[in-house]
Design a protein around this motif. Structure first.
Motif, short mmCIF file in Angstrom:
data_model
loop_
_atom_site.label_atom_id
_atom_site.label_comp_id
_atom_site.label_asym_id
_atom_site.label_seq_id
_atom_site.Cartn_x
_atom_site.Cartn_y
_atom_site.Cartn_z
N ILE A 108 -63.82 -25.56 5.28
CA ILE A 108 -63.69 -24.21 4.77
C ILE A 108 -65.03 -23.51 4.95
N GLU A 109 -65.04 -22.50 5.83
CA GLU A 109 -66.28 -21.81 6.18
C GLU A 109 -66.16 -20.31 5.91
N ASP A 110 -67.30 -19.69 5.71
CA ASP A 110 -67.40 -18.24 5.46
C ASP A 110 -67.80 -17.54 6.75
N ASN A 111 -66.92 -16.63 7.24
CA ASN A 111 -67.30 -15.85 8.42
C ASN A 111 -67.94 -14.52 8.03
N ALA A 112 -68.11 -14.30 6.73
CA ALA A 112 -68.81 -13.13 6.19
C ALA A 112 -68.23 -11.80 6.68
N SER A 113 -66.98 -11.81 7.08
CA SER A 113 -66.32 -10.60 7.60
C SER A 113 -67.02 -10.08 8.86
N ALA B 244 -59.03 -16.85 -3.99
CA ALA B 244 -57.67 -17.35 -3.83
C ALA B 244 -57.46 -18.17 -2.57
N VAL B 245 -57.98 -17.72 -1.43
CA VAL B 245 -57.72 -18.45 -0.19
C VAL B 245 -58.42 -19.81 -0.17
N ARG B 246 -59.61 -19.87 -0.71
CA ARG B 246 -60.31 -21.16 -0.77
C ARG B 246 -59.53 -22.13 -1.66
N ILE B 247 -59.17 -21.67 -2.83
CA ILE B 247 -58.43 -22.52 -3.78
C ILE B 247 -57.07 -22.90 -3.20
N GLY B 248 -56.39 -21.91 -2.60
CA GLY B 248 -55.08 -22.19 -1.99
C GLY B 248 -55.17 -23.21 -0.88
N THR B 249 -56.19 -23.13 -0.08
CA THR B 249 -56.39 -24.09 1.00
C THR B 249 -56.63 -25.48 0.44
N GLU B 250 -57.47 -25.57 -0.57
CA GLU B 250 -57.76 -26.87 -1.19
C GLU B 250 -56.51 -27.48 -1.81
N ILE B 251 -55.71 -26.66 -2.49
CA ILE B 251 -54.47 -27.15 -3.10
C ILE B 251 -53.49 -27.61 -2.03
N ALA B 252 -53.35 -26.83 -0.96
CA ALA B 252 -52.42 -27.20 0.11
C ALA B 252 -52.81 -28.52 0.75
N GLN C 224 -61.61 -20.49 8.41
CA GLN C 224 -62.69 -19.54 8.18
C GLN C 224 -62.11 -18.31 7.51
N PHE C 225 -62.76 -17.94 6.43
CA PHE C 225 -62.31 -16.81 5.64
C PHE C 225 -63.50 -15.89 5.37
N ALA D 271 -57.32 -24.19 14.07
CA ALA D 271 -58.18 -23.32 13.26
C ALA D 271 -57.28 -22.28 12.61
N ALA D 272 -57.60 -21.95 11.38
CA ALA D 272 -56.77 -21.00 10.64
C ALA D 272 -57.63 -20.10 9.77
N GLY D 273 -57.04 -18.98 9.38
CA GLY D 273 -57.65 -18.16 8.36
C GLY D 273 -58.47 -16.99 8.83
N VAL D 274 -58.59 -16.75 10.12
CA VAL D 274 -59.33 -15.57 10.55
C VAL D 274 -58.52 -14.37 10.07
N VAL D 275 -59.09 -13.56 9.18
CA VAL D 275 -58.36 -12.48 8.52
C VAL D 275 -58.56 -11.15 9.24
N GLY D 276 -57.45 -10.53 9.62
CA GLY D 276 -57.48 -9.20 10.20
C GLY D 276 -57.62 -9.22 11.71
N THR D 277 -57.07 -8.20 12.33
CA THR D 277 -57.13 -8.08 13.78
C THR D 277 -58.56 -7.92 14.28
N ALA D 278 -59.37 -7.19 13.53
CA ALA D 278 -60.75 -6.93 13.98
C ALA D 278 -61.54 -8.22 14.17
N LEU D 279 -61.23 -9.25 13.38
CA LEU D 279 -61.89 -10.55 13.54
C LEU D 279 -61.08 -11.49 14.43
N SER D 280 -59.76 -11.43 14.32
CA SER D 280 -58.90 -12.38 15.03
C SER D 280 -58.85 -12.14 16.53
N LEU D 281 -58.76 -10.88 16.93
CA LEU D 281 -58.61 -10.58 18.36
C LEU D 281 -59.80 -11.04 19.18
N PRO D 282 -61.05 -10.81 18.77
CA PRO D 282 -62.17 -11.33 19.57
C PRO D 282 -62.35 -12.84 19.46
N THR D 283 -61.77 -13.45 18.44
CA THR D 283 -61.87 -14.90 18.26
C THR D 283 -60.83 -15.64 19.11
#
Length: 170
Positions: A49-54, A21-29, A7-8, A75-87
């Protein structure tokens, strides 16, 4: 098939730093892992690949869905502490590894199933300050940072202290 939930912030305020970039990078990986059979012979990786809309609520909902309905192996890709910590608590309760793109050690400290895949602010600033002091011989530095981002503030504080301790005007 091994399913990984990603989720990005593909939309919302953080989208500018991740999309596309992250979507494309994930697909390439995923393509490279599958082509090289790095998941083991006969196994393939599939990335959801899902959108968490920040948005914190969306990030938590996606983590719950990944763990409970999609049965992801991680699960991967939660960006930033503000989203990651409650997740992270959702990942820990469901025993689903969470690989967070967050620098706060609090994410990894929240439980055995939560991990940071970004260096801590101390590690980042040690490398940067070494370059500034030893290679560039900086004497005066202006630090530009985002006051609304806890990682940015931590990086600024740590870097400012190191530079001041070495006689650099900040």
């Amino acid at each position: 098939e091994l399913v990984v939930g990603t989720q990005f912030p593909l939309s919302g305020p953080l989208a500018a730093i991740t999309m596309p970039a992250v979507r494309i990078g994930t697909e390439i990986a995923v393509k490279r892992v599958n082509e090289a059979q790095l998941a083991g012979k006969g196994n393939t990786i599939k990335a959801l690949i899902e959108d968490n809309a920040s948005d914190v609520k969306q990030a938590i909902t996606l983590m719950s869905r990944f763990a409970i309905s999609d049965h992801v192996i991680a699960a991967a890709g939660v960006v930033g502490t503000a989203l990651s910590l409650p997740t992270a608590p959702v990942a820990n309760v469901n025993k689903t590894p969470l690989l967070a793109i967050a620098s706060s050690p609090a994410v990894a400290q929240s439980g055995p199933w939560s991990f940071n895949i970004v260096e801590t602010p101390t590690t980042q600033t040690n490398a940067l300050s070494g370059l500034m002091i030893d290679k560039l011989h900086a004497r005066n530095v202006a630090l530009v940072y985002d006051r609304g981002n806890d990682a940015s503030v931590r990086l600024r504080d740590i870097l400012a202290k190191i530079l001041k301790d070495h006689g650099v005007n900040v």
